[in-house]
Write a protein that holds these residues in place. Structure first.
Motif, PDB file in Angstrom:
ATOM      1  N   ARG A 114      43.506  41.057  38.270  1.00 53.88           N
ATOM      2  CA  ARG A 114      43.416  38.803  38.555  1.00 53.88           C
ATOM      3  C   ARG A 114      43.156  39.115  39.502  1.00 53.88           C
ATOM      4  O   ARG A 114      42.326  38.582  39.971  1.00 53.88           O
ATOM      5  CB  ARG A 114      44.542  38.843  37.252  1.00 53.88           C
ATOM      6  CG  ARG A 114      45.366  39.021  38.463  1.00 53.88           C
ATOM      7  CD  ARG A 114      46.599  38.492  37.354  1.00 53.88           C
ATOM      8  NE  ARG A 114      47.124  38.933  36.074  1.00 53.88           N
ATOM      9  CZ  ARG A 114      47.485  38.325  35.101  1.00 53.88           C
ATOM     10  NH1 ARG A 114      48.562  37.226  35.171  1.00 53.88           N
ATOM     11  NH2 ARG A 114      47.429  39.152  34.342  1.00 53.88           N
ATOM     12  N   LEU A 157      48.991  31.480  39.257  1.00 53.29           N
ATOM     13  CA  LEU A 157      48.009  32.177  39.294  1.00 53.29           C
ATOM     14  C   LEU A 157      48.391  33.057  37.586  1.00 53.29           C
ATOM     15  O   LEU A 157      47.469  33.643  37.320  1.00 53.29           O
ATOM     16  CB  LEU A 157      47.377  32.682  39.559  1.00 53.29           C
ATOM     17  CG  LEU A 157      46.558  31.875  41.247  1.00 53.29           C
ATOM     18  CD1 LEU A 157      46.033  32.740  42.055  1.00 53.29           C
ATOM     19  CD2 LEU A 157      45.832  31.578  40.164  1.00 53.29           C
ATOM     20  N   ILE A 213      42.826  39.210  48.767  1.00 56.45           N
ATOM     21  CA  ILE A 213      41.884  37.812  48.323  1.00 56.45           C
ATOM     22  C   ILE A 213      40.934  37.759  49.345  1.00 56.45           C
ATOM     23  O   ILE A 213      39.744  37.309  48.862  1.00 56.45           O
ATOM     24  CB  ILE A 213      42.707  37.247  47.566  1.00 56.45           C
ATOM     25  CG1 ILE A 213      42.994  37.523  46.239  1.00 56.45           C
ATOM     26  CG2 ILE A 213      41.754  35.573  47.310  1.00 56.45           C
ATOM     27  CD1 ILE A 213      44.150  36.662  45.337  1.00 56.45           C
ATOM     28  N   SER A 215      34.851  35.583  42.313  1.00 62.14           N
ATOM     29  CA  SER A 215      35.169  34.023  42.403  1.00 62.14           C
ATOM     30  C   SER A 215      35.620  32.998  43.468  1.00 62.14           C
ATOM     31  O   SER A 215      33.907  32.603  43.314  1.00 62.14           O
ATOM     32  CB  SER A 215      36.270  34.006  41.109  1.00 62.14           C
ATOM     33  OG  SER A 215      35.711  31.874  40.731  1.00 62.14           O
ATOM     34  N   PRO A 235      37.339  35.897  37.173  1.00 63.95           N
ATOM     35  CA  PRO A 235      38.548  35.485  36.662  1.00 63.95           C
ATOM     36  C   PRO A 235      38.937  36.161  35.277  1.00 63.95           C
ATOM     37  O   PRO A 235      40.227  36.312  34.977  1.00 63.95           O
ATOM     38  CB  PRO A 235      38.482  34.076  36.767  1.00 63.95           C
ATOM     39  CG  PRO A 235      37.836  33.238  37.959  1.00 63.95           C
ATOM     40  CD  PRO A 235      36.941  34.070  37.402  1.00 63.95           C
ATOM     41  N   TYR A 245      39.838  37.444  41.034  1.00 59.19           N
ATOM     42  CA  TYR A 245      39.915  35.698  41.675  1.00 59.19           C
ATOM     43  C   TYR A 245      39.420  35.873  43.366  1.00 59.19           C
ATOM     44  O   TYR A 245      38.262  34.347  43.637  1.00 59.19           O
ATOM     45  CB  TYR A 245      41.694  35.417  41.938  1.00 59.19           C
ATOM     46  CG  TYR A 245      42.132  35.192  40.772  1.00 59.19           C
ATOM     47  CD1 TYR A 245      41.920  34.150  40.407  1.00 59.19           C
ATOM     48  CD2 TYR A 245      43.904  35.737  40.944  1.00 59.19           C
ATOM     49  CE1 TYR A 245      42.620  33.541  39.231  1.00 59.19           C
ATOM     50  CE2 TYR A 245      44.794  35.131  39.420  1.00 59.19           C
ATOM     51  CZ  TYR A 245      43.945  33.906  39.227  1.00 59.19           C
ATOM     52  OH  TYR A 245      44.258  33.340  37.590  1.00 59.19           O
ATOM     53  N   SER A 246      39.321  37.113  43.553  1.00 62.75           N
ATOM     54  CA  SER A 246      38.843  37.083  45.403  1.00 62.75           C
ATOM     55  C   SER A 246      37.244  37.418  44.790  1.00 62.75           C
ATOM     56  O   SER A 246      36.499  36.580  45.683  1.00 62.75           O
ATOM     57  CB  SER A 246      38.820  38.512  46.055  1.00 62.75           C
ATOM     58  OG  SER A 246      38.389  39.490  44.103  1.00 62.75           O
TER      59      SER A 246
END
Length: 433
Positions: free
Chosen positions: A165, A9, A37, A172, A300, A169-170
């Motif tokens: 980021r 990632l 996350i 998203s 993201p 991500y969390s």
């Protein structure tokens, strides 16, 4: 497994970036990255399923709570979770290991949201309204402690240039779950919904905080410096002195105040939709779907670029929201056919959702990266307390202006957003390795 996925990632990070954290914490970055996350995914899903602007408002209306009590829950939940933060700083600074404060806050949020479901099943009218308001107050105070503590934990466990980021991500992933929830609610809107349907949503939402508390407890945290000698009053006063002595911090507060337009304008778009399209139940599902898709698509990207320049992300995101608001003002004022189009408002909420995610990720990353150690906790607490107070005042002003023109409020907030874009762009860049 965590390490391999973490490096995938964060492409180009084969050796691991450990800027602004200790060597001990560096060893556990991949594990802590994903634990945070996962916990954030569950709390954000719970937030959506117990949103005061939608689900709680509908629930209180269903149990015939007085309108004046319904009008209290949004400012109580939003400002109530921000204003008290400065008073929690002394408690946090006196503890070397701080993740348990977040866990306690999450457990209290689980109890508060669960209590709302129980109240709705057993009470009606005035009594139900006041009991739900009391539960929202408990939720807000608990959320305040968890929110403040989380910024401190991120600063201790996740290196600079990886924090944005992680947030992206969390958001998203939670957006995917929100999308599923929206589709389910859209499906249910075709049937007769009972009190059990709404309370089941609330009970499910409360359970997300219980799961998140367990996940968060697994984070590997190392001791922070402890401040034993200073009194609570001295700690609070020293925090507010930052507004006078720290120009960088003061400029950030001004910029963040102007960025409130993305949060405050959302309810007025919903009101416009109800005025020009109708109050059909399917609209709620469409709006939740729009929010979920916006999170999936944008978070993201916002998160990755926030690690490069969070202040530029704030500026670009609020500029998008401001241009959108000006467009809607002229559309509502001069284009009668377009303002009645059913597709318009879900699209508008989708674009606003993208902009709001950018503002949130940008400002959260910025305040974490601009300070270190216990100073970070002071920055976060004072900024949130000040913004919470301003939010109440600006929200009250917006409510008064909305009596004259809903689209006028959107235009006013959009103009403030343009000023916020300029002020954000002029802030110093804090993402240096």
């Amino acid at each position: 497994m965590f390490e391999r996925l973490y490096h995938y990632l964060n492409k180009g990070d084969k050796k691991g970036v450990c800027t602004d954290i200790t060597d001990e914490a560096c060893k556990y970055v991949p594990r802590n990255f994903f634990l945070q996350i996962f916990s954030n995914v569950f709390t954000q899903l719970g937030d959506t399923l117990s949103n005061p602007k939608t689900v709680l408002t509908w629930l209180m209306s269903y149990v015939s709570a007085p309108v004046y009590l319904i009008s209290l829950i949004v400012p109580l939940r939003e400002s109530g979770s921000m204003v008290p933060q400065v008073f929690f700083v002394p408690i946090i600074h006196k503890r070397a290991i701080r993740k348990w404060l977040w866990v306690i806050g999450a457990l209290l949020q689980f109890l508060a949201i669960g209590a709302i479901g129980i109240i709705a099943l057993n009470f009606k009218g005035f009594t139900a309204g006041w009991l739900i308001v009391a539960a929202v107050v408990l939720f807000s105070l608990s959320r305040s402690m968890s929110s403040l503590t989380s910024k401190d934990i991120i600063g201790k466990t996740i290196p600079k240039t990886r924090r944005g980021r992680m947030k992206g991500y969390s958001v998203s992933v939670s957006g995917v779950l929100v999308l599923v929830a929206g589709l389910f609610m859209l499906y249910q809107s075709e049937k007769d919904t009972t009190i059990n349907f709404y309370t089941n949503i609330i009970f499910f939402a409360s359970a997300t905080w219980l799961v998140a508390a367990f996940i968060y407890s697994r984070i590997k945290e190392f001791p922070s410096p402890v401040e034993e000698k200073s009194s609570n009053t001295e700690s609070i006063l020293s925090g507010f002195k930052l507004l006078k002595t720290d120009k960088h911090f003061r400029d950030f507060i001004i910029a963040r105040t102007l960025l409130l337009c993305t949060a405050l304008s959302a309810p007025f778009y919903v009101v416009l939709a109800q005025e020009h399209v109708g109050k059909e139940a399917y609209l709620l599902g469409l709006f939740i779907i729009a929010k979920g898709v916006a999170s999936i698509v944008s978070s993201p990207i916002w998160g990755r670029y926030a690690d490069k320049s969070s202040k530029n992300i704030m500026a670009v995101a609020v500029l998008i929201a401001s241009v959108l608001g000006i467009f809607i003002f002229f559309t509502i004022s001069y284009f009668e056919a377009l303002r009645s189009a059913k597709w318009l408002y879900p699209v508008v909420l989708f674009i606003l959702g993208i902009a709001h995610q950018g503002v949130r990720l940008g400002r959260k990353t910025y305040v974490i990266d601009m300070a270190t150690g216990n100073e970070r906790t002071s920055y976060v607490s004072v900024s949130n307390t000040v913004i919470g107070i301003i939010l109440l005042m600006v929200g009250g002003l917006s409510a008064l202006v909305s009596l004259l023109s809903v689209e006028g409020v959107i235009l006013l907030l959009s103009v403030l957003g343009l000023a916020g874009a300029y002020k954000s762009y002029k802030l110093p860049n804090v993402e240096q390795i």
